[in-house]
Write a protein that holds these residues in place. Structure first.
Motif, PDB file in Angstrom:
ATOM      1  N   LEU A 115      26.241 -35.098  27.689  1.00 55.21           N
ATOM      2  CA  LEU A 115      27.119 -35.640  26.652  1.00 55.21           C
ATOM      3  C   LEU A 115      28.512 -35.944  27.208  1.00 55.21           C
ATOM      4  O   LEU A 115      29.253 -36.754  26.642  1.00 55.21           O
ATOM      5  N   ALA A 116      28.859 -35.291  28.321  1.00 57.84           N
ATOM      6  CA  ALA A 116      30.172 -35.502  28.940  1.00 57.84           C
ATOM      7  C   ALA A 116      30.077 -36.342  30.205  1.00 57.84           C
ATOM      8  O   ALA A 116      31.033 -36.394  30.985  1.00 57.84           O
ATOM      9  N   ASP A 117      28.940 -37.028  30.410  1.00 61.91           N
ATOM     10  CA  ASP A 117      28.767 -37.737  31.681  1.00 61.91           C
ATOM     11  C   ASP A 117      29.538 -39.049  31.773  1.00 61.91           C
ATOM     12  O   ASP A 117      29.469 -39.750  32.782  1.00 61.91           O
ATOM     13  N   HIS A 118      30.283 -39.397  30.710  1.00 59.12           N
ATOM     14  CA  HIS A 118      31.152 -40.574  30.784  1.00 59.12           C
ATOM     15  C   HIS A 118      32.489 -40.244  31.415  1.00 59.12           C
ATOM     16  O   HIS A 118      33.315 -41.142  31.642  1.00 59.12           O
ATOM     17  N   HIS A 119      32.714 -38.958  31.711  1.00 63.50           N
ATOM     18  CA  HIS A 119      33.967 -38.541  32.333  1.00 63.50           C
ATOM     19  C   HIS A 119      33.865 -38.595  33.844  1.00 63.50           C
ATOM     20  O   HIS A 119      32.775 -38.663  34.428  1.00 63.50           O
ATOM     21  N   SER A 120      35.013 -38.536  34.471  1.00 65.49           N
ATOM     22  CA  SER A 120      35.081 -38.420  35.925  1.00 65.49           C
ATOM     23  C   SER A 120      34.468 -37.100  36.374  1.00 65.49           C
ATOM     24  O   SER A 120      34.410 -36.126  35.603  1.00 65.49           O
ATOM     25  N   LEU A 121      34.013 -37.046  37.621  1.00 72.59           N
ATOM     26  CA  LEU A 121      33.541 -35.763  38.156  1.00 72.59           C
ATOM     27  C   LEU A 121      34.648 -34.720  38.134  1.00 72.59           C
ATOM     28  O   LEU A 121      34.388 -33.517  38.179  1.00 72.59           O
ATOM     29  N   LEU A 122      35.891 -35.179  38.041  1.00 72.25           N
ATOM     30  CA  LEU A 122      37.032 -34.261  38.016  1.00 72.25           C
ATOM     31  C   LEU A 122      37.162 -33.541  36.681  1.00 72.25           C
ATOM     32  O   LEU A 122      37.805 -32.488  36.606  1.00 72.25           O
ATOM     33  N   THR A 123      36.552 -34.098  35.634  1.00 75.21           N
ATOM     34  CA  THR A 123      36.748 -33.531  34.290  1.00 75.21           C
ATOM     35  C   THR A 123      35.458 -33.404  33.487  1.00 75.21           C
ATOM     36  O   THR A 123      35.515 -33.093  32.294  1.00 75.21           O
ATOM     37  N   GLN A 124      34.316 -33.631  34.099  1.00 78.70           N
ATOM     38  CA  GLN A 124      33.064 -33.534  33.336  1.00 78.70           C
ATOM     39  C   GLN A 124      32.757 -32.106  32.920  1.00 78.70           C
ATOM     40  O   GLN A 124      32.279 -31.858  31.807  1.00 78.70           O
ATOM     41  N   HIS A 125      33.013 -31.140  33.805  1.00 77.88           N
ATOM     42  CA  HIS A 125      32.566 -29.777  33.579  1.00 77.88           C
ATOM     43  C   HIS A 125      33.487 -29.043  32.608  1.00 77.88           C
ATOM     44  O   HIS A 125      34.690 -28.981  32.823  1.00 77.88           O
ATOM     45  N   PRO A 126      32.921 -28.471  31.533  1.00 83.66           N
ATOM     46  CA  PRO A 126      33.767 -27.717  30.601  1.00 83.66           C
ATOM     47  C   PRO A 126      34.275 -26.444  31.257  1.00 83.66           C
ATOM     48  O   PRO A 126      33.604 -25.873  32.124  1.00 83.66           O
ATOM     49  N   PRO A 127      35.458 -25.976  30.879  1.00 82.96           N
ATOM     50  CA  PRO A 127      35.923 -24.686  31.385  1.00 82.96           C
ATOM     51  C   PRO A 127      34.987 -23.579  30.909  1.00 82.96           C
ATOM     52  O   PRO A 127      34.303 -23.720  29.884  1.00 82.96           O
TER      53      PRO A 127
ATOM     54  N   PHE B 101      28.602 -31.570   9.889  1.00 84.43           N
ATOM     55  CA  PHE B 101      29.134 -30.776  11.001  1.00 84.43           C
ATOM     56  C   PHE B 101      28.854 -31.427  12.353  1.00 84.43           C
ATOM     57  O   PHE B 101      29.636 -31.304  13.298  1.00 84.43           O
ATOM     58  N   VAL B 102      27.737 -32.152  12.438  1.00 80.69           N
ATOM     59  CA  VAL B 102      27.218 -32.583  13.740  1.00 80.69           C
ATOM     60  C   VAL B 102      28.167 -33.494  14.513  1.00 80.69           C
ATOM     61  O   VAL B 102      28.392 -33.263  15.718  1.00 80.69           O
ATOM     62  N   PRO B 103      28.759 -34.535  13.930  1.00 80.22           N
ATOM     63  CA  PRO B 103      29.627 -35.416  14.724  1.00 80.22           C
ATOM     64  C   PRO B 103      30.782 -34.686  15.405  1.00 80.22           C
ATOM     65  O   PRO B 103      31.072 -34.935  16.580  1.00 80.22           O
ATOM     66  N   GLY B 104      31.439 -33.787  14.689  1.00 77.45           N
ATOM     67  CA  GLY B 104      32.553 -33.053  15.279  1.00 77.45           C
ATOM     68  C   GLY B 104      32.100 -32.136  16.403  1.00 77.45           C
ATOM     69  O   GLY B 104      32.799 -31.984  17.422  1.00 77.45           O
ATOM     70  N   TYR B 105      30.920 -31.541  16.225  1.00 78.76           N
ATOM     71  CA  TYR B 105      30.385 -30.654  17.260  1.00 78.76           C
ATOM     72  C   TYR B 105      30.026 -31.442  18.515  1.00 78.76           C
ATOM     73  O   TYR B 105      30.352 -31.030  19.636  1.00 78.76           O
ATOM     74  N   LEU B 106      29.366 -32.580  18.339  1.00 84.16           N
ATOM     75  CA  LEU B 106      29.036 -33.405  19.494  1.00 84.16           C
ATOM     76  C   LEU B 106      30.291 -33.918  20.187  1.00 84.16           C
ATOM     77  O   LEU B 106      30.319 -34.038  21.422  1.00 84.16           O
ATOM     78  N   ARG B 107      31.318 -34.204  19.420  1.00 84.77           N
ATOM     79  CA  ARG B 107      32.592 -34.640  20.025  1.00 84.77           C
ATOM     80  C   ARG B 107      33.183 -33.517  20.873  1.00 84.77           C
ATOM     81  O   ARG B 107      33.679 -33.757  21.986  1.00 84.77           O
ATOM     82  N   LEU B 108      33.121 -32.278  20.373  1.00 80.93           N
ATOM     83  CA  LEU B 108      33.612 -31.132  21.135  1.00 80.93           C
ATOM     84  C   LEU B 108      32.869 -31.030  22.469  1.00 80.93           C
ATOM     85  O   LEU B 108      33.484 -30.831  23.518  1.00 80.93           O
ATOM     86  N   LEU B 109      31.546 -31.163  22.437  1.00 79.05           N
ATOM     87  CA  LEU B 109      30.767 -31.093  23.670  1.00 79.05           C
ATOM     88  C   LEU B 109      31.089 -32.254  24.601  1.00 79.05           C
ATOM     89  O   LEU B 109      31.116 -32.091  25.832  1.00 79.05           O
ATOM     90  N   SER B 110      31.343 -33.419  24.022  1.00 78.52           N
ATOM     91  CA  SER B 110      31.563 -34.620  24.843  1.00 78.52           C
ATOM     92  C   SER B 110      32.884 -34.571  25.603  1.00 78.52           C
ATOM     93  O   SER B 110      33.073 -35.335  26.557  1.00 78.52           O
ATOM     94  N   TYR B 111      33.788 -33.700  25.197  1.00 80.66           N
ATOM     95  CA  TYR B 111      35.054 -33.587  25.927  1.00 80.66           C
ATOM     96  C   TYR B 111      34.839 -33.041  27.336  1.00 80.66           C
ATOM     97  O   TYR B 111      35.640 -33.302  28.236  1.00 80.66           O
ATOM     98  N   GLY B 112      33.757 -32.263  27.539  1.00 85.20           N
ATOM     99  CA  GLY B 112      33.576 -31.649  28.848  1.00 85.20           C
ATOM    100  C   GLY B 112      34.797 -30.831  29.211  1.00 85.20           C
ATOM    101  O   GLY B 112      35.212 -29.944  28.465  1.00 85.20           O
ATOM    102  N   GLY B 113      35.400 -31.159  30.357  1.00 86.75           N
ATOM    103  CA  GLY B 113      36.619 -30.468  30.772  1.00 86.75           C
ATOM    104  C   GLY B 113      37.846 -31.345  30.680  1.00 86.75           C
ATOM    105  O   GLY B 113      38.836 -31.117  31.388  1.00 86.75           O
ATOM    106  N   SER B 114      37.808 -32.354  29.816  1.00 89.77           N
ATOM    107  CA  SER B 114      38.920 -33.307  29.722  1.00 89.77           C
ATOM    108  C   SER B 114      40.016 -32.861  28.767  1.00 89.77           C
ATOM    109  O   SER B 114      41.030 -33.538  28.625  1.00 89.77           O
TER     110      SER B 114
END
Length: 623
Positions: free
Chosen positions: A424-436, A569-582
């Motif tokens: 879900l976060a694979d649209h981010h750079s490798l620098l920020t894909q991984h969540p903390p 609830f689902v859209p907000g939750y998926l948005r949270l996951l999509s942030y990754g580490g950004s």
């Protein structure tokens, strides 16, 4: 490469897996999933000398080109030139992650192979040496004055990942050494403590255990032993724990000394050289969580130990025993020898994901479609389970040791949850894909709860419902209370080792930790003093374990909202996951009105647990 682990509850070159796909005519076809190794060929076609040398030469070329940029770095440089430099830096990391990821995954598939060990060591040594040559860039960036950095950072919405990454680097400025010192630390880690931790992995993964079953003596791996913790027969549980810790006791001096070396290295580098105030502060900064927020959460969990102590007293009644033994905390309430075929487990997890959100199920199925899962049990294979995200363009790889138990289904859901989170976060750079780390369990634990709810919804039998709910509470104990007390032990062990206390003192500290955790009514056998030696997280990634407590309590709160709000609830939750580490954890969670510094928020998680225990009390089961 980033690994996401299943909590330590108890805590050959790879080939393609097998999965039959839907029919070519568009029909659903026969979906067949079989226990098998994984396929790493996307990362490296083969670990031959020619292929490996070619990859290393590519990285060498990129690093040599990057070194020419050193003279161009200046507070007065053109911001466009900084962006080009950052993109070149990112390209080097991309190549590093592919080769380093292959080396790590191949080693995990066979920790006893001389070939995998030699390859991993070679790659680690070479990448460390090359990394030291381009280390100057992040060090220079952290040395800038705030106004200089602000002028240079990339502008525009499309460069948000870069801005966040650069801001994250500058958080470490007070604890950064000069270039020569950082290079020495990197070399020291590669040849020193990292090598020592590899020895820990090799020692523990080669262990074999002897148990009697049906008049025969069986030789089991640690993973197979841990599956017996849930056996219906109390004698089997007791003999399993006794044999497990007999073997660990035999190696206890060596394993405890390895841990002491880990702690001393952590203290020397992070406290003495870098100037952190205390050992756990290193992890907190890496997690982008304030010391105060972590202390608040750990304090709330520790004060709520009586919640689970009360639960275990209830469990002793359900099991018909006067005193619950530590051997029995994961005992099933109903006798079952059910073995769930791997294919059935996969279909069940994927169906659960699809019911929650079609995209969830579609992404999880990619792991099987691309043969990115190693699910079989093999001697020498790394124990436990994890999900490894290499780069945004690759579907993550999942390792688990499938024994067919019900909890293996939960583990599968957990690791696939990690994989979905990454995708879900694979649209981010490798620098920020991984969540903390504190947010890394947000999808995995949520997925486990989805599985439990699916099973509860499909049964009206009181005994089955009690068993499912009790297993869920057992898992919450293992993910929240158990992990927090590991961290409490780490805090005390780091302090004790800094005071030059003996190895035996460490075992005594752990015994005291168990007594506080379980209270006076739990019978704890002497061999449990060796349990901490079997927890790889405290060796590999000190203070990692509180991320499980954070994640579980967070997910309990989020799941309560899902129950209340349903599809909204689902859209907000998926948005949270999509942030990754950004985004910083506090910032991302604030969008969902969550304040991680608020003691009441963490206490709310235990309110959910109490509700589950109250429901358990209300279930009437015929004798």
């Amino acid at each position: 490469m980033h690994l996401k682990y299943t909590p330590p509850l108890l805590a050959t070159a790879p080939v393609a897996a097998t999965a039959a796909r839907p029919g070519a005519d568009g029909s659903s076809g026969l979906q067949r999933y079989e226990v098998s190794p994984w396929d790493l060929s996307e990362l490296l076609t083969e670990p031959s000398e020619a292929v490996t040398q070619e990859r290393l030469q590519d990285i060498e070329r990129l690093v040599a080109e990057f070194e020419h940029r050193r003279s161009q770095l200046s507070p007065d440089m053109d911001p466009a030139e900084l962006l080009e430099t950052l993109q070149a830096y990112e390209m080097i990391l991309d190549h590093n992650d592919v080769l380093g990821g292959y080396a790590s995954l191949w080693f995990s598939s066979d920790t006893q192979s001389s070939e995998t060990i030699a390859f991993r060591n070679r790659v680690r040594q070479t990448l460390t040496r090359l990394h030291n040559r381009f280390l100057f860039f992040p060090l220079w960036w952290k040395s800038l004055e705030p106004e200089e950095a602000e002028r240079l950072e990339p502008k525009g919405e499309e460069h948000g990942d870069y801005r966040h990454y650069l801001a994250e680097l500058r958080r470490f400025t007070p604890f950064t050494l000069n270039e020569e010192a950082e290079q020495i630390v990197n070399s020291k880690n590669s040849n020193g403590i990292d090598a020592v931790i590899t020895l820990y992995s090799m020692l523990t993964n080669r262990m074999e255990f002897q148990v009697e079953q049906g008049g025969e003596t069986l030789t089991l791996t640690e993973e197979e032993m841990r599956s017996r913790f849930f056996a219906p027969d109390p004698a089997v549980r007791e003999s399993t724990y006794r044999e497990l810790f007999r073997v660990y006791e035999r190696e206890s001096t060596i394993l405890a000394q390895i841990y002491t070396s880990r702690v001393r290295d952590w203290h020397s580098e992070n406290i003495e050289l870098r100037g952190f105030s205390n050992p756990i502060a290193v992890r907190n900064l890496s997690n982008d969580i304030s010391d105060a927020a972590v202390e608040t959460m750990l304090g709330v969990v520790r004060r709520n130990a009586p919640v689970f102590q009360d639960y275990f007293r209830l469990k002793s009644q359900w099991l018909g025993v006067d005193t619950l033994r530590r051997y029995d905390i994961y005992a099933p309430l109903a006798t079952s020898s059910e073995t769930i075929p791997f294919g059935e487990a996969v279909e069940s997890v994927l169906a659960t994901f699809r019911d929650f959100n079609p995209r969830f199920g579609e992404l999880a199925d990619r792991v099987f479609a691309e043969n990115h899962i190693d699910s079989e049990i093999r001697k020498g294979k790394r124990s436990g389970a994890f999900c490894a995200t290499i780069l945004p363009r690759y579907t993550p790889w999942v390792l688990m040791n499938y024994t067919g138990k019900v909890r293996d289904v939960a583990t599968l859901a957990h690791e696939l949850g990690h994989a979905v989170h990454s995708m879900l976060a694979d649209h981010h750079s490798l620098l920020t894909q991984h969540p903390p780390l504190p947010l890394a369990e947000t999808a995995s634990v949520f997925s486990e709860i989805l599985m439990t709810d699916r099973m509860l919804a499909r049964t009206s039998d009181p005994m089955a419902r009690r068993e499912l709910l009790a297993a869920a509470v057992d898992d919450i104990y293992a993910t929240v209370m158990r992990q927090t007390f590991f961290v409490c032990f780490e805090n005390e062990a780091h302090a004790a080792i800094a005071e030059n206390r003996s190895l035996d003192d460490l075992f005594s500290l752990y015994e005291a930790n168990l007594r506080e955790q379980f209270g006076p009514d739990m019978e704890i056998a002497p061999e449990f003093r060796y349990e901490w030696l079997s927890i790889p997280h405290i060796y590999n990634t000190p203070f990692y374990c509180y991320s499980y407590s954070f994640g579980q309590l967070l997910v309990l709160a989020l799941y309560r909202r899902y129950q209340q709000d349903g599809e909204a609830f689902v859209p907000g939750y998926l948005r949270l996951l999509s942030y990754g580490g950004s985004k910083a954890p506090a910032e991302a969670l604030a969008e969902m009105d969550i304040d991680i510094a608020d003691e009441a928020f963490w206490q709310g998680g235990f309110d959910v647990v109490r509700d589950m225990i109250d429901e358990l009390k209300s279930i009437e089961v015929d004798s």
